[in-house]
Design a protein around this motif. Structure first.
Motif, PDB file in Angstrom:
ATOM      1  N   ARG A   1      46.233 -72.835  37.481  1.00  0.00           N
ATOM      2  CA  ARG A   1      46.833 -71.882  36.534  1.00  0.00           C
ATOM      3  C   ARG A   1      46.867 -72.463  35.125  1.00  0.00           C
ATOM      4  NH1 ARG A   1      50.282 -71.157  40.794  1.00  0.00           N
ATOM      5  NH2 ARG A   1      51.901 -72.442  39.860  1.00  0.00           N
ATOM      6  N   HIS A   2      47.234 -73.746  35.021  1.00  0.00           N
ATOM      7  CA  HIS A   2      47.276 -74.389  33.708  1.00  0.00           C
ATOM      8  C   HIS A   2      45.889 -74.450  33.081  1.00  0.00           C
ATOM      9  CE1 HIS A   2      51.466 -75.374  33.830  1.00  0.00           C
ATOM     10  NE2 HIS A   2      51.344 -76.033  34.964  1.00  0.00           N
ATOM     11  N   LEU A   3      44.878 -74.739  33.886  1.00  0.00           N
ATOM     12  CA  LEU A   3      43.517 -74.752  33.348  1.00  0.00           C
ATOM     13  C   LEU A   3      43.110 -73.357  32.879  1.00  0.00           C
ATOM     14  CD1 LEU A   3      41.683 -77.192  35.781  1.00  0.00           C
ATOM     15  CD2 LEU A   3      42.144 -77.545  33.348  1.00  0.00           C
ATOM     16  N   GLY A   4      43.571 -72.334  33.556  1.00  0.00           N
ATOM     17  CA  GLY A   4      43.307 -70.963  33.103  1.00  0.00           C
ATOM     18  C   GLY A   4      43.940 -70.690  31.744  1.00  0.00           C
ATOM     19  N   ARG A   5      45.152 -71.192  31.546  1.00  0.00           N
ATOM     20  CA  ARG A   5      45.808 -71.032  30.245  1.00  0.00           C
ATOM     21  C   ARG A   5      45.058 -71.790  29.154  1.00  0.00           C
ATOM     22  NH1 ARG A   5      51.077 -72.013  33.347  1.00  0.00           N
ATOM     23  NH2 ARG A   5      51.618 -69.912  33.988  1.00  0.00           N
ATOM     24  N   ILE A   6      44.586 -72.987  29.515  1.00  0.00           N
ATOM     25  CA  ILE A   6      43.819 -73.776  28.551  1.00  0.00           C
ATOM     26  C   ILE A   6      42.546 -73.033  28.167  1.00  0.00           C
ATOM     27  CG2 ILE A   6      42.474 -75.900  28.312  1.00  0.00           C
ATOM     28  CD1 ILE A   6      44.708 -77.264  30.016  1.00  0.00           C
ATOM     29  N   HIS A   7      41.942 -72.366  29.135  1.00  0.00           N
ATOM     30  CA  HIS A   7      40.753 -71.556  28.848  1.00  0.00           C
ATOM     31  C   HIS A   7      41.072 -70.527  27.766  1.00  0.00           C
ATOM     32  CE1 HIS A   7      38.134 -68.005  29.611  1.00  0.00           C
ATOM     33  NE2 HIS A   7      37.214 -68.942  29.634  1.00  0.00           N
ATOM     34  N   GLY A   8      42.224 -69.883  27.908  1.00  0.00           N
ATOM     35  CA  GLY A   8      42.638 -68.899  26.894  1.00  0.00           C
ATOM     36  C   GLY A   8      42.834 -69.540  25.528  1.00  0.00           C
ATOM     37  N   LEU A   9      43.392 -70.730  25.519  1.00  0.00           N
ATOM     38  CA  LEU A   9      43.586 -71.428  24.245  1.00  0.00           C
ATOM     39  C   LEU A   9      42.237 -71.798  23.616  1.00  0.00           C
ATOM     40  CD1 LEU A   9      46.606 -73.721  25.171  1.00  0.00           C
ATOM     41  CD2 LEU A   9      46.632 -71.665  23.737  1.00  0.00           C
ATOM     42  N   PHE A  10      41.282 -72.201  24.430  1.00  0.00           N
ATOM     43  CA  PHE A  10      39.956 -72.508  23.886  1.00  0.00           C
ATOM     44  C   PHE A  10      39.294 -71.252  23.322  1.00  0.00           C
ATOM     45  CE2 PHE A  10      40.104 -76.703  25.819  1.00  0.00           C
ATOM     46  CZ  PHE A  10      39.429 -77.453  24.868  1.00  0.00           C
ATOM     47  N   ASN A  11      39.551 -70.111  23.906  1.00  0.00           N
ATOM     48  CA  ASN A  11      39.035 -68.863  23.330  1.00  0.00           C
ATOM     49  C   ASN A  11      39.632 -68.633  21.939  1.00  0.00           C
ATOM     50  OD1 ASN A  11      37.301 -68.139  25.385  1.00  0.00           O
ATOM     51  ND2 ASN A  11      38.816 -66.903  26.459  1.00  0.00           N
ATOM     52  N   GLN A  12      40.918 -68.960  21.775  1.00  0.00           N
ATOM     53  CA  GLN A  12      41.544 -68.830  20.457  1.00  0.00           C
ATOM     54  C   GLN A  12      40.930 -69.812  19.463  1.00  0.00           C
ATOM     55  OE1 GLN A  12      45.815 -69.074  20.820  1.00  0.00           O
ATOM     56  NE2 GLN A  12      45.873 -67.507  22.416  1.00  0.00           N
ATOM     57  N   VAL A  13      40.627 -71.020  19.936  1.00  0.00           N
ATOM     58  CA  VAL A  13      39.979 -72.018  19.073  1.00  0.00           C
ATOM     59  C   VAL A  13      38.609 -71.504  18.638  1.00  0.00           C
ATOM     60  CG1 VAL A  13      38.975 -74.346  19.014  1.00  0.00           C
ATOM     61  CG2 VAL A  13      41.247 -73.993  20.015  1.00  0.00           C
ATOM     62  N   ALA A  14      37.859 -70.927  19.573  1.00  0.00           N
ATOM     63  CA  ALA A  14      36.536 -70.386  19.235  1.00  0.00           C
ATOM     64  C   ALA A  14      36.661 -69.293  18.184  1.00  0.00           C
ATOM     65  CB  ALA A  14      35.853 -69.850  20.488  1.00  0.00           C
ATOM     66  N   LYS A  15      37.669 -68.468  18.325  1.00  0.00           N
ATOM     67  CA  LYS A  15      37.890 -67.403  17.344  1.00  0.00           C
ATOM     68  C   LYS A  15      38.199 -68.009  15.973  1.00  0.00           C
ATOM     69  CE  LYS A  15      40.699 -63.306  16.484  1.00  0.00           C
ATOM     70  NZ  LYS A  15      41.781 -62.452  16.973  1.00  0.00           N
TER      71      LYS A  15
END
Length: 113
Positions: free
Chosen positions: A57-71
């Motif tokens: 679950r935490h890795l899934g949240r990190i995935h979302g944060l990396f999407n924000q970084v990409a943006k």
């Protein structure tokens, strides 16, 4: 009981020079005589599985944060530590995958692939 479990049972019974039924009866009796230990061994496996799911679950949240970084990067922002952060996450994901493989191998009575 799956094939791997049945083979483990048969191998253990053979090693002890017992029939499968006698080995099962002895094992059940032994487990019933020490319920604290039996419950602890079962609980430990459940706790490990729970922790692996939490890590996923935490890795899934990190995935979302990396999407924000990409943006942010696409908007021209500077992210100087992105490479180091990505490598840290990659190592964490790899360790989690190794732990899951080891748990499954232990459960199935073999070594991780």
């Amino acid at each position: 009981m799956n094939d791997a479990e049945f083979k483990r049972l048969t191998d253990a019974a053979t090693y002890c020079d017992m029939s499968n039924a006698a080995f099962l009866a002895y094992s059940v009796d032994k487990a019933a005589r020490d319920l604290t230990r039996t419950a602890a061994e079962i609980a430990t496996e459940r706790e490990v599985i729970d922790e692996l799911f939490a890590a996923r679950r935490h890795l899934g949240r990190i995935h979302g944060l990396f999407n924000q970084v990409a943006k942010a990067l696409n908007s021209g922002a500077d992210v100087p530590q992105l490479g180091a952060a990505a490598e840290t996450v990659r190592r964490a994901a790899s360790r989690m995958e190794d732990a899951a493989d080891a748990l499954l191998a232990h459960r199935d009575g073999g070594a991780p692939e």
